[in-house]
Write an enzyme that holds these catalytic residues in place. Structure first.
Site, PDB file in Angstrom:
ATOM      1  N   GLY A  12       0.825  -1.222   0.000  1.00 51.15           N
ATOM      2  CA  GLY A  12       0.000   0.000   0.000  1.00 51.15           C
ATOM      3  C   GLY A  12       0.845   1.251   0.000  1.00 51.15           C
ATOM      4  O   GLY A  12       0.636   2.145   0.822  1.00 51.15           O
ATOM      5  N   SER A  14       1.408   3.436  -2.711  1.00 51.52           N
ATOM      6  CA  SER A  14       1.184   4.418  -3.775  1.00 51.52           C
ATOM      7  C   SER A  14       0.692   5.744  -3.207  1.00 51.52           C
ATOM      8  O   SER A  14       0.805   6.778  -3.846  1.00 51.52           O
ATOM      9  CB  SER A  14       0.146   3.877  -4.771  1.00 51.52           C
ATOM     10  N   ASN A  91       1.787  -2.247   5.429  1.00 50.97           N
ATOM     11  CA  ASN A  91       1.126  -0.949   5.607  1.00 50.97           C
ATOM     12  C   ASN A  91      -0.285  -0.906   5.032  1.00 50.97           C
ATOM     13  O   ASN A  91      -1.135  -0.184   5.558  1.00 50.97           O
ATOM     14  CB  ASN A  91       1.993   0.137   4.949  1.00 50.97           C
ATOM     15  N   TYR A 156     -12.443  -2.056  12.093  1.00 42.59           N
ATOM     16  CA  TYR A 156     -11.054  -1.592  11.920  1.00 42.59           C
ATOM     17  C   TYR A 156     -10.232  -1.866  13.180  1.00 42.59           C
ATOM     18  O   TYR A 156      -9.140  -2.438  13.122  1.00 42.59           O
ATOM     19  CB  TYR A 156     -11.110  -0.102  11.622  1.00 42.59           C
ATOM     20  N   LYS A 160      -6.875  -4.247  13.807  1.00 48.94           N
ATOM     21  CA  LYS A 160      -5.590  -3.693  14.257  1.00 48.94           C
ATOM     22  C   LYS A 160      -5.176  -4.295  15.596  1.00 48.94           C
ATOM     23  O   LYS A 160      -3.990  -4.491  15.862  1.00 48.94           O
ATOM     24  CB  LYS A 160      -5.670  -2.159  14.331  1.00 48.94           C
TER      25      LYS A 160
HETATM   26  P1  NAP Z   1      -4.492   5.693   2.423  1.00 50.02           P
HETATM   27  O1  NAP Z   1      -4.063   7.099   2.282  1.00 50.02           O
HETATM   28  O2  NAP Z   1      -5.921   5.328   2.243  1.00 50.02           O
HETATM   29  O3  NAP Z   1      -3.583   4.800   1.411  1.00 50.02           O
HETATM   30  C1  NAP Z   1      -3.795   3.440   1.380  1.00 50.02           C
HETATM   31  C2  NAP Z   1      -2.761   2.774   0.510  1.00 50.02           C
HETATM   32  O4  NAP Z   1      -2.953   1.347   0.626  1.00 50.02           O
HETATM   33  C3  NAP Z   1      -2.893   3.107  -0.952  1.00 50.02           C
HETATM   34  O5  NAP Z   1      -1.630   3.071  -1.558  1.00 50.02           O
HETATM   35  C4  NAP Z   1      -3.761   1.960  -1.489  1.00 50.02           C
HETATM   36  O6  NAP Z   1      -3.550   1.697  -2.863  1.00 50.02           O
HETATM   37  C5  NAP Z   1      -3.237   0.813  -0.666  1.00 50.02           C
HETATM   38  N1  NAP Z   1      -4.174  -0.284  -0.509  1.00 50.02           N
HETATM   39  C6  NAP Z   1      -5.437  -0.259  -0.025  1.00 50.02           C
HETATM   40  N2  NAP Z   1      -5.965  -1.479  -0.041  1.00 50.02           N
HETATM   41  C7  NAP Z   1      -5.012  -2.308  -0.552  1.00 50.02           C
HETATM   42  C8  NAP Z   1      -4.944  -3.691  -0.839  1.00 50.02           C
HETATM   43  N3  NAP Z   1      -6.001  -4.482  -0.613  1.00 50.02           N
HETATM   44  N4  NAP Z   1      -3.798  -4.189  -1.337  1.00 50.02           N
HETATM   45  C9  NAP Z   1      -2.742  -3.411  -1.580  1.00 50.02           C
HETATM   46  N5  NAP Z   1      -2.735  -2.083  -1.349  1.00 50.02           N
HETATM   47  C10 NAP Z   1      -3.862  -1.558  -0.849  1.00 50.02           C
HETATM   48  O7  NAP Z   1      -4.114   5.090   3.837  1.00 50.02           O
HETATM   49  P2  NAP Z   1      -3.113   5.667   4.955  1.00 50.02           P
HETATM   50  O8  NAP Z   1      -3.819   6.678   5.742  1.00 50.02           O
HETATM   51  O9  NAP Z   1      -1.811   5.996   4.336  1.00 50.02           O
HETATM   52  O10 NAP Z   1      -2.978   4.364   5.883  1.00 50.02           O
HETATM   53  C11 NAP Z   1      -1.899   3.462   5.737  1.00 50.02           C
HETATM   54  C12 NAP Z   1      -1.907   2.507   6.920  1.00 50.02           C
HETATM   55  O11 NAP Z   1      -1.822   3.268   8.126  1.00 50.02           O
HETATM   56  C13 NAP Z   1      -3.178   1.677   7.035  1.00 50.02           C
HETATM   57  O12 NAP Z   1      -2.871   0.381   7.495  1.00 50.02           O
HETATM   58  C14 NAP Z   1      -3.974   2.401   8.079  1.00 50.02           C
HETATM   59  O13 NAP Z   1      -4.861   1.544   8.764  1.00 50.02           O
HETATM   60  C15 NAP Z   1      -2.872   2.904   8.987  1.00 50.02           C
HETATM   61  N6  NAP Z   1      -3.259   4.061   9.796  1.00 50.02           N
HETATM   62  C16 NAP Z   1      -3.552   5.260   9.210  1.00 50.02           C
HETATM   63  C17 NAP Z   1      -3.906   6.332  10.011  1.00 50.02           C
HETATM   64  C18 NAP Z   1      -4.223   7.692   9.462  1.00 50.02           C
HETATM   65  O14 NAP Z   1      -4.617   8.563  10.245  1.00 50.02           O
HETATM   66  N7  NAP Z   1      -4.049   7.944   8.186  1.00 50.02           N
HETATM   67  C19 NAP Z   1      -3.976   6.170  11.392  1.00 50.02           C
HETATM   68  C20 NAP Z   1      -3.683   4.933  11.953  1.00 50.02           C
HETATM   69  C21 NAP Z   1      -3.314   3.888  11.129  1.00 50.02           C
HETATM   70  P3  NAP Z   1      -4.727   1.922  -3.953  1.00 50.02           P
HETATM   71  O15 NAP Z   1      -4.935   3.401  -4.068  1.00 50.02           O
HETATM   72  O16 NAP Z   1      -4.204   1.305  -5.190  1.00 50.02           O
HETATM   73  O17 NAP Z   1      -5.952   1.240  -3.393  1.00 50.02           O
END
Ligand code: NAP
Length: 248
Positions: A12, A14, A91, A156, A160
């Protein structure tokens, strides 16, 4: 450079946190595999950005983490291109924010499939090269939602919290092979995932955070690089909150 010559798969990557982890690891000297599900344009943008900095050891791999065969193919392609796998960053994750009563069975399943089974698939596919070298780093991206109950994040938080359990167990199962396993538990980080909150909700969250702001992807990426490097070699089985104090 902290990760000179190492090879890292970042699922993930990108967009958002994963994107920054890939950039920071490449800047630290690693060969990076940028995995994504469907956003080819965004993934290519990351590759171009790195190439513009002279960082050309980049492999793009499209495949959903819940697709076991695709993740096996990703590990194989990584070994063929770079000769091994040193670092796996799990991730990729999805947040379908709903109260449990409103969560449909397929939304529950989807959350588990991506956030938990996806991690299982990637670890199973990538372990052999690490075990053979008796060295490796696994960094799981968990969430503050696993540490404190946030209403509307039932599925979610369940995934986690499961990831935290897996992290602790695996740290013991793999220690004898020189592999460390840790989890990062980000609080609210500025990405597309948190861009869904309206102004009122965002303000409510700010009020809950002692540092009164959302974090940036770099805040997570810095810790991921540290854990993956030799500097993190004595840290394993930990769930590290990076959340502006939210979980305190
Ligand atoms: P994001 O901006 O939504 O980006 C998600 C990334 O994961 C994108 O590159 C997406 O690619 C990819 N992805 C989604 N589903 C996938 C799959 N089935 N297989 C492969 N790639 C996949 O998310 P983020 O906020 O960066 O979050 C990243 C991680 O951090 C997650 O595990 C999330 O739970 C965790 N997290 C985030 C936050 C926050 O506040 N942002 C807080 C706590 C934890 P595509 O565009 O191609 O789908």
């Amino acid at each position: 450079m902290l990760l000179q010559g190492k090879t890292a798969i970042i699922t993930g990557s990108s967009r958002g946190i994963g994107r920054q982890i890939a950039i920071s690891m490449a800047e630290a000297g690693a060969n990076v595999v940028i995995n994504y599900r469907s956003g080819t344009e965004a993934a290519e943008e990351v590759k171009s950005l790195l190439e513009a900095k002279g960082l050309t050891n980049v492999l793009l791999f499209q495949g959903s983490v819940d697709d076991k065969e695709a993740m096996e193919a990703m590990a194989k392609a990584t070994v063929e291109r770079f000769g091994g796998i040193d670092i796996l960053v799990n991730n990729a994750g999805i947040l379908l924010p709903k109260f449990l009563m409103m969560t449909k069975p397929d939304e529950w399943d989807q959350s588990l499939n991506v956030n938990l089974t996806g991690v299982y698939n990637c670890i199973k596919a990538s372990l052999r090269p690490m075990i053979e070298r008796k060295c490796g780093r696994i960094v799981n991206v968990s969430s503050v939602a696993s540490l404190s109950g946030i209403p509307g994040q039932a599925a979610y938080a369940t995934t986690k919290a499961g990831l935290n359990g897996l992290t602790r167990v695996l740290s013991k199962e793999l220690a004898g092979f020189g592999i460390t396993v840790n989890a990062l538990a980000p609080g609210f980080i500025e990405t597309d995932m948190t861009a869904i909150f309206n102004e009122k909700k965002t303000k409510e969250y700010y009020d809950m955070i002692p540092l009164k702001k959302f974090g940036k992807p770099e805040d997570i990426a810095n810790m991921a690089v540290f854990l993956a490097s030799d500097q993190g070699q004595y840290i394993t089985g930990q769930i590290i909150a990076i959340d502006g104090g939210l979980s305190v």
